[in-house]
Design a protein around this motif. Structure first.
Motif, PDB file in Angstrom:
ATOM      1  N   THR A   1       0.833  -1.201   0.000  1.00 17.57           N
ATOM      2  CA  THR A   1       0.000   0.000   0.000  1.00 17.57           C
ATOM      3  C   THR A   1       0.872   1.257   0.000  1.00 17.57           C
ATOM      4  OG1 THR A   1      -1.759  -1.186   1.146  1.00 17.57           O
ATOM      5  CG2 THR A   1      -1.854   1.207   1.214  1.00 17.57           C
TER       6      THR A   1
ATOM      7  N   MET B   1       1.036   3.958  -2.993  1.00 21.58           N
ATOM      8  CA  MET B   1       0.811   5.380  -2.723  1.00 21.58           C
ATOM      9  C   MET B   1       2.007   6.199  -3.180  1.00 21.58           C
ATOM     10  SD  MET B   1      -1.536   7.321  -1.603  1.00 21.58           S
ATOM     11  CE  MET B   1      -1.179   8.896  -2.334  1.00 21.58           C
TER      12      MET B   1
ATOM     13  N   GLY C   1       0.674   2.160  -9.239  1.00 23.86           N
ATOM     14  CA  GLY C   1       0.382   1.373  -8.039  1.00 23.86           C
ATOM     15  C   GLY C   1      -0.480   0.153  -8.304  1.00 23.86           C
TER      16      GLY C   1
ATOM     17  N   TRP D   1      -5.336   1.945   0.356  1.00 25.01           N
ATOM     18  CA  TRP D   1      -4.693   2.774  -0.667  1.00 25.01           C
ATOM     19  C   TRP D   1      -5.638   3.901  -1.105  1.00 25.01           C
ATOM     20  CZ3 TRP D   1      -4.109   1.015  -6.405  1.00 25.01           C
ATOM     21  CH2 TRP D   1      -3.370   1.956  -7.119  1.00 25.01           C
TER      22      TRP D   1
END
Length: 193
Positions: free
Chosen positions: A21, A25, A44, A67
């Motif tokens: 995550t 990000m 991502g 996320w």
């Protein structure tokens, strides 16, 4: 002894999810415009795909949700959130459904363990998660972002072009990277524990 092993496994899954995550990000801050208005690569999605295939549906959904919340608070509140409902749909919900890729976790891992590439399955299940994400953006685009469409264009067509273009761009990125990473799928997708 079993409870200790289960708690260690849960901690490993949770730790991997937090790292993935954070990586997803962080990748959001890398410039990712294609030059076409609002059609963007979302880097991502690649680590999220690997995580969902590695750990399954529930961890994939949870990592996507976190996320989405992070992206909403760190980037979306600066202009990407028009109202609470639109913010919910386009951030935690749209990013969360990326975890649907985890539906293919067992099948992909079985194929890789059996010595098959799993490439087709990886692309198929990733397409499910990506399509779900961009479908939610399409709906929000038609409802909330319609005023940004060119005056002569229907807002739904505009949303379809932008979000459909982003879906296609991200699928192309995934396919290219999946082909390049094909040799190391076993290390990426099969957990050691």
């Amino acid at each position: 002894m079993i409870d200790k092993a289960n708690s260690q496994d849960s901690l490993i899954v949770l730790t991997e999810g937090a790292i993935i995550t954070a990586l997803a990000m962080g990748l959001s801050y890398v410039p990712h415009s294609t030059g076409v208005s609002s059609v963007e690569f979302v880097y991502g999605l690649i680590p999220m795909s690997i995580y969902a295939l590695r750990r399954g549906l529930k961890p994939g959904l949870m990592a996507g949700l976190v996320w989405g919340l992070l992206d909403m608070f760190l980037r979306g509140l600066g202009g990407g959130v028009l109202n609470p409902l639109q913010g919910f749909v386009e951030y935690p919900l749209a990013f969360g459904v990326v975890g649907l890729i985890g539906l293919g976790s067992v099948r992909v891992q079985r194929a890789i363990r059996d010595g098959k590439s799993g490439l087709g399955l990886i692309i198929f299940y990733s397409a499910i998660g990506f399509l779900a994400k961009y479908f939610l953006h399409f709906i929000a685009g038609g409802i909330y972002w319609g005023s940004y469409a060119p005056k002569s264009m229907n807002p739904w067509i505009y949303s379809l072009v932008i979000n459909g273009g982003s879906f296609i761009a991200n699928m192309i990125m995934l396919i290219v990277l999946a082909i390049l990473l094909n040799r190391i799928f076993k290390q990426l997708i099969i957990p050691r524990n």
